[in-house]
Write a protein that holds these residues in place. Structure first.
Motif: not given
Lengths: 490, 520
Positions: A1-2, A4-5, A8-9, A12-13, A15-16, A141, A145
């Motif tokens: 997976x790139x 940037x994705x 962003x994930x 977002x985690x 932020x949650x 990666x 991490x």
């Protein structure tokens, strides 16, 4: 997976996690007359919005300094003013002068929590993302991490989104400063750090490494010529930033002096709330409070702080590399409390270093219990511990050589039972933290030792800090690892 | 990554479980009180009173096996706060109660986690992929474990769907692994836990009859009548009857079966739930309303003749349509059966093994969702979760999955209407959407793009609808006059996507190339 994705994930985690913690209670919730830090921030919005700037730091009929008087530098005050302006458009009752004291409602809590999140999104999180992507080694990666663990650090989440503070802003600015210095933009870095200093005076602990690194760099490039030019540019930038922040208070000397008096309160003692530092631990052995007067305590503390930081700073002056700069920052880590949770994820690629960070969080457990944040504490600490171990899985890759544990181990052997495996120390630390957490949360201390658990926690934390401090000073004075040994297959 | 090859699954499971703990203090719907009430009923009252008790309005309306499950939970609940087990303590929600209930959902999700692992085992791995993040099993694990719909419905709104879907997915996994008796047993349990899974019972029935009871097929794929195995049919029958006996037995013995059935199937409720599920009837309702308004404008109808606007009032009542014919439960039943008939016939006439069964299951679930009576929008998850398994293996299914999932998940937004939960639902939705799009695109990158440009435009339109409904509308003057408007817009817009996905899935089933029939 790139990348940037993935990035962003992870963001977002993060932020949650932050918003999830903010659903819980805050400091001083429903506890009149003084409430807590949440009410303090709300009160500063009330004061900065309704009163002219000259009255913000003074004791007047409209501004009672005994009720959460402003005691942070001007940038905090300006930030409060901006928040108050928005608060006023939503609901004027939130910042009405005098009448809004102790105001609590679900909408107001939502608004306040939102201000913390917005500040984090604008300042802290971008700094972390950029720092991890550009200034850490390894595959993409691995960088993601590290960034993820950095963002999940429980200390900052629990204090900012639970207890309620805006540490993300000052730490974010400081991190921008470190980022800029790492990329070689010294002038911008010094400006960012000056902003951090003007937001919270706690950043002074990091000022010495910044100062020594920049000074050392200027000396190295030659004090006649480019070095001097750099020094002048940095000096002018810092002065200009300070001037801009303090502009309204520079009209009269009494104004500026009052602000200084508010942000450096000499009247407070050395330790409140049984915090995790040297003095609290020492106090159990030697009753310092009774031996020395308030002023002497303060000077002693200052002297010891400076002495402790001195070796790494001198080293930094002579060898101003970014590597040594980072180490000096972490040496400062163990000195005092609030500023300590600077998540210097610099060396986060070794799991063993996550340990002192977690110990610090554990040392704040009494505070979290008072705020009703036990569940978020458990969840965030477990998450941080689990993902640090899993993602960074450095227990496989931590070699003695990398950790420069040679000299450190010798010292350790002298002081303790000679267990050879330092990973065992890691597990012992974790076990100690879990045990102390359970004890603090569940057990009732004996009546003649009411503060047994907070003091035990403080002492454990102090021992960890001492160990970390010694270790980093040792590493500081050895050679940086060569590039080749740092590259690992992943 | 430095982690070893098999450890990513536990990491995903631990991560999502910790994430669920963040929502302990979040908004809870009335379903929280529903389950607390059921804990109280099953704990404090004798079995003979369970389906008669109506102190609370939230009467027991799940099958008996679920009631036994609640009884089991209540034994643990006693140690947290015994007061929650008093039937009279309506809306009791002490911190210990909340903690217990939330933790019970998180802990029972272990069934779902186990089922997800079994499904991941059934997925074919292409050779030579070293990167964990690009493996189909990893993608499937994330799509199942971190599913937005389950997180929002189970851990915020409050239900036990993870536990139930665990049974469904486990049953599907067993069928994919050719262990049909175990699959049938699990499905029998599931039906007795929540009867909404009757939606997919036709698929099970026909598939097991056709592909399990008839042990072999002819060479051209048609039924070999001579290979009928009565033993297998008997085994299946025994499983189903014994589970039903376990569940309903006590109530049949007490002669309470009619009462239990009336609680399970309350047809007094209206065609649509208070918030319309995005199905055909939502479109039908809107068409009816528009025709009525148009008719009045064009002076073809008298305004006094029309029934009052009770459909849009947000109440769960029986109502009539103004222009188009009213819809009765019998009509919906006929429509539903007609909609699933081709799918069921297809696996009878040309069975494609367990994969065909899964596709038929999906179509039954979607067909019942589209045409059923009083459908809840949460029922879309019955279609979304099994579709994940197909999505990681086939490019076409991945495209349908992206449309159905994005629209289906967005249609769940109105469930969380409180301001504090707005960041949570938006961020979780973004996370899941980003992951599903990028991961599926990477998986099927060799075979072209997943979505047609028009489909992309439709999905982007969802963003516009979201902004309009969540941000613009509450601040506009229509908020007072037409409070139901954002819900209407959401259901209608999503209904279009769901219908489209339904049709495309049908096309993929009926137009599929013949596969060699398998021996069982």
């Amino acid at each position: 997976m790139q990348t940037w994705s993935l990035v962003s994930i992870c963001v977002l985690l993060a932020i949650i996690a932050r918003w999830g913690v903010s659903l819980n209670s805050y400091s001083g919730a429903g506890k009149p007359p003084m409430f807590g830090d949440y009410e303090a921030q709300r009160h500063w919005q009330e004061v900065t919005y309704n009163l002219p700037i000259q009255e913000w730091y003074f004791n007047t009929t409209n501004n009672d300094l005994n009720y959460w008087g402003l005691d942070y530098p001007p940038l905090t005050a300006y930030h409060s003013w901006i928040c108050a302006y928005i608060a006023k458009t939503i609901n004027p009752e939130w910042v009405e002068l005098h009448k809004s004291r102790g105001y609590e409602s679900t909408q107001h809590k939502l608004f306040m929590r939102m201000t913390v999140l917005v500040a984090d999104l604008l300042i802290y999180i971008p700094a972390v993302v950029l720092y991890c992507l550009y200034l850490t080694d390894g595959s993409s990666k691995k960088k993601v991490s590290i960034m993820f663990c950095f963002l999940l650090y429980p200390g900052l989440i629990l204090i900012d989104y639970g207890h309620f503070q805006y540490n993300g802003v000052s730490l974010g600015f400081a991190l921008w400063g470190i980022l800029a210095l790492g990329l070689g933009w010294d002038v911008l870095g010094s400006m960012a750090f000056s902003l951090a200093l003007n937001y919270k005076q706690m950043e002074l602990y990091h000022a010495l490494p910044f100062f020594c690194y920049l000074l050392g760099k200027c000396i190295k490039t030659g004090l006649i010529g480019r070095g001097l030019f750099l020094l002048v540019r940095i000096g002018v930038t810092v002065l200009a930033t300070f001037a801009l922040c303090w502009l309204p208070f520079l009209a009269e000397p009494s104004q500026a002096m009052q602000v200084v008096r508010r942000i450096f309160p000499v009247a407070r003692g050395l330790f409140e709330d049984k915090v995790a530092n040297t003095w609290c631990s020492l106090n159990t052995l030697i009753k310092i409070k009774s031996i020395l007067s308030g002023d002497s305590q303060l000077y002693l503390s200052l002297a010891c702080t400076l002495l402790a930081v001195l070796p790494s700073c001198i080293r930094l002056l002579t060898k101003p590399t970014f590597w040594h700069f980072k180490l000096a920052l972490v040496s400062v880590f163990g000195i005092q409390h609030w500023a300590v949770f600077k998540p210097t994820g610099l060396k986060c690629n070794e799991i063993c270093y996550a340990c002192p960070f977690l110990v610090f969080v554990c040392s704040m457990l009494p505070l979290f219990l008072k705020d009703g944040l036990l569940v978020p504490y458990i969840v965030t600490s477990l998450g941080f511990l689990f993902f640090s171990i899993y993602l960074l899985s450095a227990l496989d890759h931590c070699s003695e050589d990398k950790l420069r544990l040679g000299a450190y181990n010798k010292l350790f052997y002298c002081l303790f039972i000679p267990w050879g495996n330092h990973f065992l120390h890691f597990y012992i630390s974790i076990a100690a933290m879990v045990g102390l957490s359970i004890a603090t949360a569940v057990l009732i201390p004996p009546p003649h030792l009411p503060d047994l658990f907070p003091v035990l926690v403080s002492t454990t934390a102090f021992l960890h800090f001492l160990g970390t401090f010694i270790h980093f000073n040792v590493v500081q004075f050895s050679e940086p690892p060569s590039r080749k040994s740092q590259k690992k297959s992943n | 990554m430095a982690a070893d090859s098999c450890s990513w699954f536990p990491a995903l499971a631990v991560g999502v479980s910790l994430l669920k703990c963040f929502f302990i203090s979040a908004y809870r719907s009335t379903d929280f009180e529903v389950h607390r009430n059921w804990l109280a009923i099953t704990h404090s009252l004798p079995v003979s009173r369970w389906y008669y008790e109506n102190t609370s309005e939230w009467t027991l309306d799940y099958p008996p096996l679920f009631a036994w499950f609640e009884l089991g939970l209540s034994q643990v609940a006693r140690r947290f706060d015994a007061n929650m087990l008093q039937v009279e303590n309506l809306n009791y929600a002490s911190p210990a109660t909340v903690l217990f209930q939330r933790l019970s959902v998180i802990v029972t999700d272990v069934v779902f986690i186990y089922a997800a692992r079994e499904c991941c085992r059934c997925v074919r791995e292409p050779k030579g992929s070293r990167d964990v993040l690009s493996r189909p099993s990893f993608v499937l694990a994330v799509l199942l474990l971190w599913n937005f719909g389950l997180l929002v419905v189970d851990h915020i709104h409050f239900q036990y769907n993870g536990f139930l879907f665990g049974f469904l997915l486990l049953s599907v996994a067993k069928h994919l692994q050719s262990q049909h008796l175990q699959g049938a047993l699990l499905f029998a349990f599931l039906l007795n836990l929540k009867h909404i899974y009757l939606y997919v019972a036709p698929a099970y029935g026909v598939y097991l009859l056709r592909s399990y009871c008839f042990a072999q097929d002819n060479k051209d794929g048609s039924v070999r009548w001579s290979s009928f195995s009565p033993l297998r049919l008997l085994a299946l029958g025994a499983i189903v009857t014994s589970v039903c006996a376990l569940s309903f037995g006590p109530f049949i013995a007490m002669g309470q079966l009619p009462q239990v059935l009336s609680r399970l199937f309350p047809f007094k409720r209206g065609l649509c739930h208070a918030y319309w599920a995005p199905n055909i009837w939502a479109l039908y309702n809107v068409l009816d309303k528009s025709l009525a308004v148009l008719g009045v404008r064009l002076k073809l109808l008298e305004e006094a003749e029309l029934p009052p606007a009770s459909m849009t009032g947000g109440l769960v009542q029986e109502f009539e349509h103004s222009v188009l014919p009213s819809v009765t439960p019998a009509v919906t039943l006929v429509c539903t059966l007609l909609s699933i008939l081709p799918a069921v016939a297809s696996i009878w006439l040309r069975p494609h093994g367990a994969q065909g069964f899964l596709r038929c299951l999906l179509l039954c679930a979607l067909g019942c969702f589209m045409f059923g009576w009083h459908v809840h929008e949460k029922a879309i998850l019955i279609a979304i979760l099994p579709l994940s398994i197909l999505a990681v293996e086939s490019r076409e299914d991945a495209g349908i999955f992206l449309i159905l999932t994005t629209t289906g998940h967005y249609s769940l937004f109105p469930l969380l209407f409180t301001p504090a939960e707005l960041p949570i639902k938006v961020v979780l939705m973004l996370m899941f959407t980003i992951f599903s799009f990028t991961a599926l695109r990477k998986l099927h990158s060799a075979q072209g793009s997943l979505l047609h440009p028009l489909e992309v435009i439709y999905l982007l339109g969802l963003v516009a609808v979201a902004i309009a409904c969540e941000v613009v509308f509450p601040l506009s003057p229509w908020q007072q006059r037409l409070p139901f408007l954002p819900l209407l817009v959401t259901s209608v817009y999503c209904a279009m996507g769901v219908c489209y996905a339904f049709l495309r899935l049908y096309a993929s089933l009926l137009l599929r190339r013949e596969e060699k029939p398998k021996q069982l």
